[in-house]
Design a protein around this motif. Structure first.
Motif: not given
Length: 368
Positions: A234-242, A264-265, A269-273, A305-314
């Motif tokens: 949910i935190s990652i989704a809120v960041l993407a929405g912002a 954000a919504v 959804i994994p993979q395709i959202g 790319q930043v979300e998948n390899y930086v934000i998400y892992p951290n």
């Protein structure tokens, strides 16, 4: 003389049952007999095949049940928190379920107005885009060289129209099926949340009593990590929405808050959202101007790319206590092996495996 005792009433009414009323049992079957071995082996193969067919035929329903159970586990910490505030479980489940439904409904409501208006603008801007392409000498040369106009005219025949209509019907069926799956998952999630404690205690009762306490502690810790994963997602989704809201404001797109909610919504959804949200915002950008659409595409390519390899892992390393490398590898393998479901459970599964290895496997190896 001793008084004779009268027989009990039951002894008078019920005759004595002989020891072997239905005959003396014979010797046990010889399991080493070739005929018995072949018979039992054949029954085993048939049973395994029947189980495989049952799982294959019910695979779609089993996936929905699994997703609903996973969501119920992830939402259970919110229910537990409300119960600590003194609310009964039924009311706590109702509040959490209404919050989830409100989130989904808010995303849909936020999507409809910009989708209708911006699609209309996009249709109105199509002639201008075509004129801009016609003024381009390179495009005109390619059109003449490969005879694109005649090819398009030939393709637009009755058969093409029929196939297009079939595609529309197929799309309608897909949308109806998607809505049915969403409603099924939602209803199952509510049922699982309502009976979560009873289901968990029933599962624990199947474990031998000598190991029940340890299994309970380990399982509760894994369930806690699933809830932490939901908070991280949910935190990652809120960041993407912002980030999408900021992009829409800078480019001057319409309905920036609605676009942020949609992204954000979709990001949940994994993979395709994330890709789906990027497509929606990019279409709105193209409806505004060609430059805005290109900027949206470039932004989302870089951001994903930043979300998948930086934000998400951290985020997952801090919430679920999974290392950066394990989070990335688990997400990639989960998507490759099991698609959306694999992406959904990859991180909590890795966290559970790490916990079992640390608390069970390593102490066992050290004791040898």
């Amino acid at each position: 003389m001793a008084q004779e005792t009268e027989p009990a009433e039951n002894e008078l009414d019920e005759p004595a049952i002989p020891e072997h009323r239905f005959g003396r049992p014979g010797p046990p079957l010889d399991k080493r007999n070739p005929f018995m071995m072949g018979l039992l082996g054949g029954f085993g193969v048939l049973l395994a095949w029947a189980i495989f067919l049952g799982i294959r035929n019910a695979a779609s329903i089993l996936v929905l049940i699994f997703i609903a159970l996973f969501l119920a586990i992830g939402l259970n910490p919110a229910v537990t928190r409300l119960r600590k505030w003194g609310l009964p479980r039924g009311l706590a489940v109702t509040i959490v379920a209404l919050a989830v439904v409100g989130l989904i409904a808010g995303g849909i409501i936020a999507l409809i107005p910009p989708l209708v208006s911006q699609t209309t603008q996009l249709a109105e801007n199509v002639p201008d885009y075509i004129q801009q392409l016609q003024r381009n000498e390179t495009v005109n040369e390619l059109v003449q060289r490969y005879d694109i106009v005649d090819r398009v005219s030939t393709a637009l025949n009755a058969g093409t129209v029929t196939n297009a209509l079939g595609g529309v019907v197929g799309a309608g069926r897909m949308i109806a099926g998607t809505l049915f799956n969403v409603l099924t998952v939602l209803v199952l999630t509510i049922y699982f949340m309502a009976s979560f404690d009873r289901m968990r205690e029933t599962a624990y009762s199947l474990v031998p009593a000598s190991r029940r306490v340890r299994v309970r502690l380990l399982t509760d810790e894994i369930l806690t990590k699933v809830g932490a994963y939901m908070v991280g997602a949910i935190s990652i989704a809120v960041l993407a929405g912002a980030s999408s809201w900021l992009l829409a404001v800078i480019l001057g797109l319409g309905y920036p808050f609605a676009l942020a909610v949609v992204v954000a919504v979709c990001d949940l959804i994994p993979q395709i959202g994330a890709t789906l949200g990027a497509i929606i915002v990019s279409l709105v950008g193209f409806a505004s101007s060609l430059t805005a659409g290109i900027v949206c595409i470039v932004f989302f390519i870089i951001y994903q790319q930043v979300e998948n390899y930086v934000i998400y892992p951290n985020v997952m390393r801090r919430s679920v206590k999974v290392s950066d490398v394990a989070a990335v590898v688990a997400a990639l393998l989960g998507v490759a092996l099991f698609g959306v479901v694999g992406a959904l459970v990859a991180i909590p599964m890795v966290a559970g495996v790490q916990l079992i290895v640390r608390e069970v496997v390593q102490p066992s190896q050290e004791a040898r």
